[in-house]
Design an enzyme around this catalytic site. Structure first.
Site, PDB file in Angstrom:
ATOM      1  N   GLU A 174       0.558   6.977  -2.869  1.00 37.95           N
ATOM      2  CA  GLU A 174       1.021   6.012  -3.868  1.00 37.95           C
ATOM      3  C   GLU A 174       0.848   6.563  -5.285  1.00 37.95           C
ATOM      4  O   GLU A 174       1.695   6.338  -6.145  1.00 37.95           O
ATOM      5  CB  GLU A 174       0.245   4.697  -3.713  1.00 37.95           C
ATOM      6  CG  GLU A 174       0.678   3.931  -2.475  1.00 37.95           C
ATOM      7  CD  GLU A 174      -0.374   2.983  -1.954  1.00 37.95           C
ATOM      8  OE1 GLU A 174      -1.411   3.472  -1.454  1.00 37.95           O
ATOM      9  OE2 GLU A 174      -0.176   1.762  -2.040  1.00 37.95           O
ATOM     10  N   ASN A 212      -5.482   3.044 -11.780  1.00 38.32           N
ATOM     11  CA  ASN A 212      -5.498   1.898 -10.857  1.00 38.32           C
ATOM     12  C   ASN A 212      -6.720   1.058 -11.222  1.00 38.32           C
ATOM     13  O   ASN A 212      -7.851   1.422 -10.932  1.00 38.32           O
ATOM     14  CB  ASN A 212      -5.592   2.409  -9.420  1.00 38.32           C
ATOM     15  CG  ASN A 212      -5.527   1.290  -8.397  1.00 38.32           C
ATOM     16  OD1 ASN A 212      -5.564   0.104  -8.756  1.00 38.32           O
ATOM     17  ND2 ASN A 212      -5.442   1.649  -7.140  1.00 38.32           N
ATOM     18  N   HIS A 215       2.268  -3.436  -1.067  1.00 37.08           N
ATOM     19  CA  HIS A 215       2.294  -2.047  -0.572  1.00 37.08           C
ATOM     20  C   HIS A 215       3.666  -1.403  -0.803  1.00 37.08           C
ATOM     21  O   HIS A 215       4.020  -0.437  -0.122  1.00 37.08           O
ATOM     22  CB  HIS A 215       2.031  -1.963   0.949  1.00 37.08           C
ATOM     23  CG  HIS A 215       0.622  -2.239   1.376  1.00 37.08           C
ATOM     24  ND1 HIS A 215       0.322  -2.815   2.577  1.00 37.08           N
ATOM     25  CD2 HIS A 215      -0.573  -2.001   0.778  1.00 37.08           C
ATOM     26  CE1 HIS A 215      -0.983  -2.923   2.712  1.00 37.08           C
ATOM     27  NE2 HIS A 215      -1.555  -2.451   1.618  1.00 37.08           N
ATOM     28  N   ARG A 268      -0.864   1.388 -11.746  1.00 39.70           N
ATOM     29  CA  ARG A 268      -0.584   0.673 -10.508  1.00 39.70           C
ATOM     30  C   ARG A 268      -0.840  -0.806 -10.765  1.00 39.70           C
ATOM     31  O   ARG A 268      -1.960  -1.210 -11.093  1.00 39.70           O
ATOM     32  CB  ARG A 268      -1.507   1.159  -9.396  1.00 39.70           C
ATOM     33  CG  ARG A 268      -1.177   0.463  -8.115  1.00 39.70           C
ATOM     34  CD  ARG A 268      -2.217   0.587  -7.068  1.00 39.70           C
ATOM     35  NE  ARG A 268      -1.733  -0.118  -5.895  1.00 39.70           N
ATOM     36  CZ  ARG A 268      -2.143   0.128  -4.677  1.00 39.70           C
ATOM     37  NH1 ARG A 268      -3.030   1.046  -4.457  1.00 39.70           N
ATOM     38  NH2 ARG A 268      -1.655  -0.566  -3.673  1.00 39.70           N
ATOM     39  N   GLY A 317      -3.792   0.061   7.364  1.00 42.42           N
ATOM     40  CA  GLY A 317      -5.067   0.483   6.776  1.00 42.42           C
ATOM     41  C   GLY A 317      -6.048  -0.662   6.893  1.00 42.42           C
ATOM     42  O   GLY A 317      -6.002  -1.428   7.857  1.00 42.42           O
ATOM     43  N   ILE A 328      -5.297   3.860   9.313  1.00 39.12           N
ATOM     44  CA  ILE A 328      -5.162   3.795  10.776  1.00 39.12           C
ATOM     45  C   ILE A 328      -3.888   4.520  11.216  1.00 39.12           C
ATOM     46  O   ILE A 328      -3.900   5.332  12.143  1.00 39.12           O
ATOM     47  CB  ILE A 328      -5.121   2.317  11.258  1.00 39.12           C
ATOM     48  CG1 ILE A 328      -6.397   1.578  10.831  1.00 39.12           C
ATOM     49  CG2 ILE A 328      -4.909   2.239  12.757  1.00 39.12           C
ATOM     50  CD1 ILE A 328      -6.360   0.059  11.050  1.00 39.12           C
ATOM     51  N   GLY A 329      -2.795   4.249  10.524  1.00 38.66           N
ATOM     52  CA  GLY A 329      -1.502   4.835  10.890  1.00 38.66           C
ATOM     53  C   GLY A 329      -1.499   6.353  10.870  1.00 38.66           C
ATOM     54  O   GLY A 329      -0.887   7.007  11.717  1.00 38.66           O
ATOM     55  N   ASP A 337     -13.885  -1.859  10.412  1.00 34.35           N
ATOM     56  CA  ASP A 337     -13.433  -0.464  10.500  1.00 34.35           C
ATOM     57  C   ASP A 337     -12.948  -0.169  11.916  1.00 34.35           C
ATOM     58  O   ASP A 337     -13.714  -0.245  12.883  1.00 34.35           O
ATOM     59  CB  ASP A 337     -14.587   0.474  10.116  1.00 34.35           C
ATOM     60  CG  ASP A 337     -14.108   1.901   9.940  1.00 34.35           C
ATOM     61  OD1 ASP A 337     -13.364   2.395  10.817  1.00 34.35           O
ATOM     62  OD2 ASP A 337     -14.462   2.512   8.920  1.00 34.35           O
ATOM     63  N   ARG A 374      -8.819  -9.818   7.113  1.00 40.16           N
ATOM     64  CA  ARG A 374      -7.873 -10.921   6.862  1.00 40.16           C
ATOM     65  C   ARG A 374      -7.176 -11.335   8.148  1.00 40.16           C
ATOM     66  O   ARG A 374      -6.863 -10.485   8.976  1.00 40.16           O
ATOM     67  CB  ARG A 374      -6.805 -10.482   5.852  1.00 40.16           C
ATOM     68  CG  ARG A 374      -7.346 -10.262   4.466  1.00 40.16           C
ATOM     69  CD  ARG A 374      -6.266  -9.722   3.546  1.00 40.16           C
ATOM     70  NE  ARG A 374      -6.720  -8.529   2.882  1.00 40.16           N
ATOM     71  CZ  ARG A 374      -5.931  -7.610   2.334  1.00 40.16           C
ATOM     72  NH1 ARG A 374      -4.626  -7.757   2.362  1.00 40.16           N
ATOM     73  NH2 ARG A 374      -6.442  -6.561   1.739  1.00 40.16           N
ATOM     74  N   LYS A 399      -9.809   3.514 -11.193  1.00 43.71           N
ATOM     75  CA  LYS A 399      -9.578   4.810 -10.538  1.00 43.71           C
ATOM     76  C   LYS A 399      -8.556   5.573 -11.354  1.00 43.71           C
ATOM     77  O   LYS A 399      -7.642   4.968 -11.924  1.00 43.71           O
ATOM     78  CB  LYS A 399      -9.016   4.603  -9.128  1.00 43.71           C
ATOM     79  CG  LYS A 399     -10.003   4.006  -8.170  1.00 43.71           C
ATOM     80  CD  LYS A 399      -9.413   4.025  -6.762  1.00 43.71           C
ATOM     81  CE  LYS A 399     -10.178   3.076  -5.881  1.00 43.71           C
ATOM     82  NZ  LYS A 399      -9.378   2.260  -5.031  1.00 43.71           N
TER      83      LYS A 399
HETATM   84  P1  ADP Z   1      -7.067   0.526   2.376  1.00 45.81           P
HETATM   85  O1  ADP Z   1      -6.212  -0.571   2.887  1.00 45.81           O
HETATM   86  O2  ADP Z   1      -8.413   0.067   1.931  1.00 45.81           O
HETATM   87  O3  ADP Z   1      -6.370   1.476   1.421  1.00 45.81           O
HETATM   88  P2  ADP Z   1      -6.994   2.789   4.175  1.00 45.81           P
HETATM   89  O4  ADP Z   1      -5.535   2.984   4.224  1.00 45.81           O
HETATM   90  O5  ADP Z   1      -7.816   3.831   3.522  1.00 45.81           O
HETATM   91  O6  ADP Z   1      -7.408   1.363   3.670  1.00 45.81           O
HETATM   92  O7  ADP Z   1      -7.494   2.625   5.692  1.00 45.81           O
HETATM   93  C1  ADP Z   1      -8.830   2.408   5.956  1.00 45.81           C
HETATM   94  C2  ADP Z   1      -8.988   2.162   7.436  1.00 45.81           C
HETATM   95  O8  ADP Z   1      -8.465   3.264   8.203  1.00 45.81           O
HETATM   96  C3  ADP Z   1     -10.453   2.093   7.824  1.00 45.81           C
HETATM   97  O9  ADP Z   1     -10.900   0.798   7.769  1.00 45.81           O
HETATM   98  C4  ADP Z   1     -10.446   2.605   9.227  1.00 45.81           C
HETATM   99  O10 ADP Z   1     -10.482   1.481  10.062  1.00 45.81           O
HETATM  100  C5  ADP Z   1      -9.124   3.292   9.422  1.00 45.81           C
HETATM  101  N1  ADP Z   1      -9.280   4.665   9.912  1.00 45.81           N
HETATM  102  C6  ADP Z   1      -9.539   5.781   9.197  1.00 45.81           C
HETATM  103  N2  ADP Z   1      -9.643   6.848  10.014  1.00 45.81           N
HETATM  104  C7  ADP Z   1      -9.439   6.386  11.277  1.00 45.81           C
HETATM  105  C8  ADP Z   1      -9.409   6.986  12.581  1.00 45.81           C
HETATM  106  N3  ADP Z   1      -9.613   8.287  12.742  1.00 45.81           N
HETATM  107  N4  ADP Z   1      -9.177   6.183  13.636  1.00 45.81           N
HETATM  108  C9  ADP Z   1      -8.974   4.867  13.482  1.00 45.81           C
HETATM  109  N5  ADP Z   1      -8.973   4.252  12.290  1.00 45.81           N
HETATM  110  C10 ADP Z   1      -9.207   4.990  11.204  1.00 45.81           C
END
Ligand code: ADP
Length: 401
Positions: free
Chosen positions: A386, A7, A180, A91, A210, A332-333, A283, A241, A14
């Site tokens: 991914e 990547n 994505h 990627r 995320g 987040i998900g 975050d 964004r 990476k």
């Molecule tokens: P990217 O889009 O950079 O790949 P990720 O999928 O790794 O991002 O998601 C990163 C985000 O996930 C972080 O900015 C954070 O806000 C969120 N996150 C990670 N752990 C938690 C948690 N336990 N609760 C809420 N949000 C979280």
């Protein structure tokens, strides 16, 4: 079969080396600050101490050389010789209109990727540098591209054309591409497998939440609509964004503050979203913390995210005439039961009801069904992977060569 997944970013590379027979990761790591004076290399192997070194990495070729030395090193390595690498999976952020699936990258494909860097200025050139470095240092190894956009190439015209004068589509290829795709495809397929139904017979809404976020509607095994658009800026509110906004807001601010296009771009990409609204952070964890302390703007940002996701789920349910499942994935998900819970609240009209105990217990290890006993639409938490999907596509393509 051993597959190296690359990547390549503008200043980072990476990697992940897979042994596909065992479906295991042999090593992974990152070469960082390429072309910026002192760079760094981090190399990780399961069950062994991490290796970290500072070094000057002038370009992507040097980064690839460093990682090839590491993975074949007597002490730190995981293979004896680079000849053990059967293929490289790259990627690639953007496949334009022409590339509709993962494919071997030869001379023609490289030329095509080069021709579309105008619509992908941030990631396009970096992806090409990664491929070129691999072609030079691993000349006899097949190079396969796996594209963030290609899963969405099945969207119908009325989902991807923007309501602008049609000539802009013809002249500049301005349209919704979606991103994505590898993640949406991976978790949607996993979801179908969890439900025990062929992917081609399912209707699934995947929420990749995320730092960058998007939602996709997959109908009968194909993406029919997705929230990201011409760029990954469209759709949901994200870490920094805006997501979708009234386009005139931008021209108004540009005039009011006398901003250049670049400055305006910076505002909507780097200073907006959850960060811009909350004033706290991009975050989600930090914003949720602030919210519990009574910070009103933190609460506002979270409420906006939740409402954005609800609206998109609702619109995709309308587009597909219902769905079998909703999937949560990415940072987040996968990790925030609070956000999942708020999104799924008051959605029982659609049969969406989650079991709070299962929701809280859902870990990031494997797929978890968090549907309440009386929920008629399935809700899953499924960790995205991914890199594995890229390795799998690469293996499937190389096996047919
Ligand atoms: P990217 O889009 O950079 O790949 P990720 O999928 O790794 O991002 O998601 C990163 C985000 O996930 C972080 O900015 C954070 O806000 C969120 N996150 C990670 N752990 C938690 C948690 N336990 N609760 C809420 N949000 C979280």
């Amino acid at each position: 079969m051993k597959i190296l997944v690359i990547n390549s970013g503008s200043s980072s590379l990476k990697y992940r080396l897979f042994n596909m027979e065992m479906e295991e990761v042999l090593a992974k790591g990152i070469c960082d600050r390429i072309g910026f004076g002192m760079g760094s290399v981090t190399h990780k192997r399961p069950g062994k101490p991490d290796y970290h070194a500072e070094m000057i990495i002038p370009d992507h070729g040097a980064a690839l050389s460093a990682l090839l030395l590491l993975i074949t090193d007597e002490e730190l390595g995981v293979i004896n010789d680079i000849s053990e690498i059967d293929a490289v999976g790259h990627r690639i952020a953007h496949g334009g209109e022409k590339i509709k699936g993962s494919a071997v990258i030869g001379e023609d494909e490289l030329l095509y990727l080069d021709s579309i860097t105008g619509i992908n200025p941030l990631h396009g050139p970096a992806g090409i540098k990664g491929i070129e470095a691999c072609r030079t240092l691993l000349p006899n190894v097949p190079q396969v591209g796996v594209f963030d956009t290609s899963y969405h190439s099945t969207m119908p015209e009325h989902a991807y054309i923007y309501p602008l004068p049609y000539e802009y589509y013809e002249k500049y290829k301005i349209r919704r591409y979606g991103f994505h795709g590898t993640s949406h495809r991976f978790v949607a397929m996993q979801c179908a497998a969890e439900m025990g139904v062929p992917f081609e017979q399912t209707k699934i809404i995947t929420c990749h939440l995320g730092n960058g976020s998007s939602i996709t509607a997959s109908k009968y095994g194909e993406s029919i609509d997705t929230s990201m658009g011409f760029t990954p800026q469209d759709g949901l509110i994200m870490g920094t964004r805006t997501g979708s906004i009234d386009p005139t807001v931008l021209t108004y601010i540009m005039k009011a503050e006398n901003l250049s296009a670049e400055e305006a771009d910076d505002i909507i990409n780097r200073n907006s979203g959850l960060l811009g609204v909350s004033g706290v952070s991009n975050d989600c964890r930090e914003i949720l913390d602030e919210e519990t302390k009574g910070n009103k703007r933190a609460a506002l940002a979270m409420n906006m995210l939740v409402m954005n996701v609800k609206k998109l789920i609702g619109s995709y349910l309308a587009e597909m005439n219902g769905a079998d499942a909703v999937v949560f994935t990415a940072g987040i998900g996968e990790n925030s039961p609070v956000i999942r819970s708020r999104i799924c609240r008051d959605m029982d009209f659609f049969g969406i009801k989650i079991d709070e105990e299962k929701n809280i217990a859902a870990s990031t290890r494997g797929a978890v069904d968090i549907t309440a006993p009386d929920g008629t639409m399935k809700v899953f938490v499924i960790p995205t992977d991914e890199e594995y999907m890229i390795a799998k596509d690469t293996m499937d393509i190389v096996k047919k060569l």
